[in-house]
Scaffold this motif. Structure first.
Motif, PDB file in Angstrom:
ATOM      1  N   GLU A  37      42.891  53.400  16.177  1.00  0.00           N
ATOM      2  CA  GLU A  37      44.256  52.902  15.964  1.00  0.00           C
ATOM      3  C   GLU A  37      45.037  52.775  17.263  1.00  0.00           C
ATOM      4  O   GLU A  37      46.172  52.313  17.250  1.00  0.00           O
ATOM      5  CB  GLU A  37      44.989  53.839  15.010  1.00  0.00           C
ATOM      6  CG  GLU A  37      44.398  53.855  13.599  1.00  0.00           C
ATOM      7  CD  GLU A  37      45.113  54.835  12.693  1.00  0.00           C
ATOM      8  OE1 GLU A  37      45.106  56.047  12.995  1.00  0.00           O
ATOM      9  OE2 GLU A  37      45.696  54.390  11.687  1.00  0.00           O
ATOM     10  N   TYR A  38      44.440  53.200  18.361  1.00  0.00           N
ATOM     11  CA  TYR A  38      45.129  53.166  19.648  1.00  0.00           C
ATOM     12  C   TYR A  38      44.387  52.239  20.607  1.00  0.00           C
ATOM     13  O   TYR A  38      43.190  52.407  20.838  1.00  0.00           O
ATOM     14  CB  TYR A  38      45.223  54.569  20.250  1.00  0.00           C
ATOM     15  CG  TYR A  38      46.114  55.487  19.454  1.00  0.00           C
ATOM     16  CD1 TYR A  38      45.613  56.174  18.356  1.00  0.00           C
ATOM     17  CD2 TYR A  38      47.456  55.649  19.786  1.00  0.00           C
ATOM     18  CE1 TYR A  38      46.439  57.007  17.605  1.00  0.00           C
ATOM     19  CE2 TYR A  38      48.276  56.482  19.052  1.00  0.00           C
ATOM     20  CZ  TYR A  38      47.760  57.156  17.960  1.00  0.00           C
ATOM     21  OH  TYR A  38      48.588  57.970  17.222  1.00  0.00           O
ATOM     22  N   GLY A  39      45.119  51.307  21.169  1.00  0.00           N
ATOM     23  CA  GLY A  39      44.500  50.349  22.064  1.00  0.00           C
ATOM     24  C   GLY A  39      44.626  50.682  23.531  1.00  0.00           C
ATOM     25  O   GLY A  39      43.942  50.080  24.363  1.00  0.00           O
ATOM     26  N   TYR A  40      45.469  51.638  23.845  1.00  0.00           N
ATOM     27  CA  TYR A  40      45.726  51.986  25.240  1.00  0.00           C
ATOM     28  C   TYR A  40      45.489  53.477  25.435  1.00  0.00           C
ATOM     29  O   TYR A  40      45.977  54.305  24.651  1.00  0.00           O
ATOM     30  CB  TYR A  40      47.164  51.636  25.628  1.00  0.00           C
ATOM     31  CG  TYR A  40      47.492  50.194  25.396  1.00  0.00           C
ATOM     32  CD1 TYR A  40      48.143  49.799  24.234  1.00  0.00           C
ATOM     33  CD2 TYR A  40      47.142  49.217  26.332  1.00  0.00           C
ATOM     34  CE1 TYR A  40      48.439  48.468  24.006  1.00  0.00           C
ATOM     35  CE2 TYR A  40      47.440  47.888  26.112  1.00  0.00           C
ATOM     36  CZ  TYR A  40      48.083  47.525  24.952  1.00  0.00           C
ATOM     37  OH  TYR A  40      48.369  46.206  24.720  1.00  0.00           O
ATOM     38  N   TRP A  41      44.760  53.810  26.496  1.00  0.00           N
ATOM     39  CA  TRP A  41      44.372  55.192  26.759  1.00  0.00           C
ATOM     40  C   TRP A  41      44.603  55.568  28.210  1.00  0.00           C
ATOM     41  O   TRP A  41      44.385  54.751  29.116  1.00  0.00           O
ATOM     42  CB  TRP A  41      42.888  55.390  26.421  1.00  0.00           C
ATOM     43  CG  TRP A  41      42.614  55.304  24.961  1.00  0.00           C
ATOM     44  CD1 TRP A  41      42.411  54.178  24.228  1.00  0.00           C
ATOM     45  CD2 TRP A  41      42.548  56.405  24.051  1.00  0.00           C
ATOM     46  NE1 TRP A  41      42.209  54.506  22.907  1.00  0.00           N
ATOM     47  CE2 TRP A  41      42.285  55.874  22.764  1.00  0.00           C
ATOM     48  CE3 TRP A  41      42.669  57.787  24.170  1.00  0.00           C
ATOM     49  CZ2 TRP A  41      42.155  56.668  21.628  1.00  0.00           C
ATOM     50  CZ3 TRP A  41      42.535  58.579  23.051  1.00  0.00           C
ATOM     51  CH2 TRP A  41      42.278  58.013  21.793  1.00  0.00           C
ATOM     52  N   GLY A  42      45.014  56.801  28.419  1.00  0.00           N
ATOM     53  CA  GLY A  42      45.088  57.359  29.753  1.00  0.00           C
ATOM     54  C   GLY A  42      43.732  57.877  30.175  1.00  0.00           C
ATOM     55  O   GLY A  42      42.764  57.868  29.406  1.00  0.00           O
ATOM     56  N   GLN A  43      43.672  58.390  31.392  1.00  0.00           N
ATOM     57  CA  GLN A  43      42.390  58.781  31.964  1.00  0.00           C
ATOM     58  C   GLN A  43      41.956  60.197  31.596  1.00  0.00           C
ATOM     59  O   GLN A  43      40.812  60.548  31.846  1.00  0.00           O
ATOM     60  CB  GLN A  43      42.436  58.660  33.496  1.00  0.00           C
ATOM     61  CG  GLN A  43      42.977  59.875  34.220  1.00  0.00           C
ATOM     62  CD  GLN A  43      44.469  60.086  34.044  1.00  0.00           C
ATOM     63  OE1 GLN A  43      45.151  59.341  33.346  1.00  0.00           O
ATOM     64  NE2 GLN A  43      44.993  61.116  34.688  1.00  0.00           N
ATOM     65  N   GLY A  44      42.821  60.984  31.027  1.00  0.00           N
ATOM     66  CA  GLY A  44      42.458  62.338  30.632  1.00  0.00           C
ATOM     67  C   GLY A  44      42.810  63.375  31.673  1.00  0.00           C
ATOM     68  O   GLY A  44      42.764  63.115  32.880  1.00  0.00           O
ATOM     69  N   THR A  45      43.146  64.561  31.202  1.00  0.00           N
ATOM     70  CA  THR A  45      43.426  65.685  32.078  1.00  0.00           C
ATOM     71  C   THR A  45      42.752  66.930  31.494  1.00  0.00           C
ATOM     72  O   THR A  45      42.825  67.160  30.286  1.00  0.00           O
ATOM     73  CB  THR A  45      44.948  65.876  32.256  1.00  0.00           C
ATOM     74  OG1 THR A  45      45.202  66.915  33.199  1.00  0.00           O
ATOM     75  CG2 THR A  45      45.660  66.187  30.949  1.00  0.00           C
ATOM     76  N   GLN A  46      42.097  67.688  32.340  1.00  0.00           N
ATOM     77  CA  GLN A  46      41.298  68.829  31.888  1.00  0.00           C
ATOM     78  C   GLN A  46      42.178  70.049  31.638  1.00  0.00           C
ATOM     79  O   GLN A  46      42.978  70.445  32.495  1.00  0.00           O
ATOM     80  CB  GLN A  46      40.246  69.185  32.933  1.00  0.00           C
ATOM     81  CG  GLN A  46      39.412  70.424  32.608  1.00  0.00           C
ATOM     82  CD  GLN A  46      38.446  70.193  31.465  1.00  0.00           C
ATOM     83  OE1 GLN A  46      37.722  69.196  31.449  1.00  0.00           O
ATOM     84  NE2 GLN A  46      38.425  71.117  30.503  1.00  0.00           N
ATOM     85  N   VAL A  47      41.996  70.642  30.477  1.00  0.00           N
ATOM     86  CA  VAL A  47      42.641  71.910  30.135  1.00  0.00           C
ATOM     87  C   VAL A  47      41.533  72.929  29.881  1.00  0.00           C
ATOM     88  O   VAL A  47      40.653  72.703  29.047  1.00  0.00           O
ATOM     89  CB  VAL A  47      43.531  71.772  28.887  1.00  0.00           C
ATOM     90  CG1 VAL A  47      44.024  73.152  28.431  1.00  0.00           C
ATOM     91  CG2 VAL A  47      44.707  70.853  29.174  1.00  0.00           C
ATOM     92  N   THR A  48      41.573  74.024  30.616  1.00  0.00           N
ATOM     93  CA  THR A  48      40.589  75.080  30.450  1.00  0.00           C
ATOM     94  C   THR A  48      41.312  76.380  30.160  1.00  0.00           C
ATOM     95  O   THR A  48      42.177  76.794  30.938  1.00  0.00           O
ATOM     96  CB  THR A  48      39.721  75.232  31.707  1.00  0.00           C
ATOM     97  OG1 THR A  48      39.088  73.991  32.002  1.00  0.00           O
ATOM     98  CG2 THR A  48      38.655  76.303  31.502  1.00  0.00           C
ATOM     99  N   VAL A  49      40.954  77.003  29.043  1.00  0.00           N
ATOM    100  CA  VAL A  49      41.576  78.256  28.640  1.00  0.00           C
ATOM    101  C   VAL A  49      40.528  79.355  28.710  1.00  0.00           C
ATOM    102  O   VAL A  49      39.511  79.310  28.002  1.00  0.00           O
ATOM    103  CB  VAL A  49      42.157  78.160  27.227  1.00  0.00           C
ATOM    104  CG1 VAL A  49      42.902  79.449  26.879  1.00  0.00           C
ATOM    105  CG2 VAL A  49      43.092  76.961  27.102  1.00  0.00           C
ATOM    106  N   SER A  50      40.765  80.332  29.563  1.00  0.00           N
ATOM    107  CA  SER A  50      39.809  81.424  29.720  1.00  0.00           C
ATOM    108  C   SER A  50      40.158  82.582  28.792  1.00  0.00           C
ATOM    109  O   SER A  50      41.329  82.830  28.504  1.00  0.00           O
ATOM    110  CB  SER A  50      39.793  81.906  31.162  1.00  0.00           C
ATOM    111  OG  SER A  50      41.058  82.423  31.524  1.00  0.00           O
ATOM    112  N   SER A  51      39.144  83.266  28.349  1.00  0.00           N
ATOM    113  CA  SER A  51      39.357  84.393  27.425  1.00  0.00           C
ATOM    114  C   SER A  51      39.572  85.697  28.166  1.00  0.00           C
ATOM    115  O   SER A  51      39.387  85.794  29.356  1.00  0.00           O
ATOM    116  CB  SER A  51      38.157  84.516  26.483  1.00  0.00           C
ATOM    117  OG  SER A  51      36.984  84.688  27.230  1.00  0.00           O
TER     118      SER A  51
END
Length: 121
Positions: free
Chosen positions: A107-121
């Motif tokens: 449903e989305y025609g436009y996308w960004g490049q992404g950003t990494q989220v890392t959650v450590s335990s």
């Protein structure tokens, strides 16, 4: 419209991050904006969406009460405030735009490049 996501990083469980997605173009306020994420080895999934006015939002059940999507149409930017982060939130987060986006990728025609989220335990 071109989208640029930022704000990802490494955070401990229970911490917070705020993602931003800056859009180019003069029609930003006409677009529904969404956030999706993709964890390693998994399919990209819907996280949150916000209507063009900001008056309507919708969330993935597992992030309700922890994540908040918002937008500033004057700044052509959409945000994803992420609180009480969990290791299972680790993923690349993508912003997306379209005139009538819902909860599905197509449903989305436009996308960004992404950003990494890392959650450590």
């Amino acid at each position: 419209v071109q989208l640029q996501a930022s704000g990802g990083g490494l955070v401990q469980a229970g911490g917070s991050l705020r993602l931003s997605c800056a859009a180019s173009g003069r029609t930003f306020s006409s677009y529904v904006m969404g956030w999706f994420r993709q964890a390693p080895g998994k399919e990209r999934e819907f996280v949150a969406r916000i209507s063009w006015s900001g008056g309507s939002t919708y969330y993935l059940d597992s992030v309700k009460g922890r994540f908040t999507i918002s937008r500033d149409n004057a700044k052509n930017t959409v945000y994803l405030q992420m609180n009480t982060l969990k290791p299972e939130d680790t993923a690349v987060y993508y912003c997306a735009a379209d005139f009538s986006g819902g909860v599905y990728l197509h449903e989305y025609g436009y996308w960004g490049q992404g950003t990494q989220v890392t959650v450590s335990s």
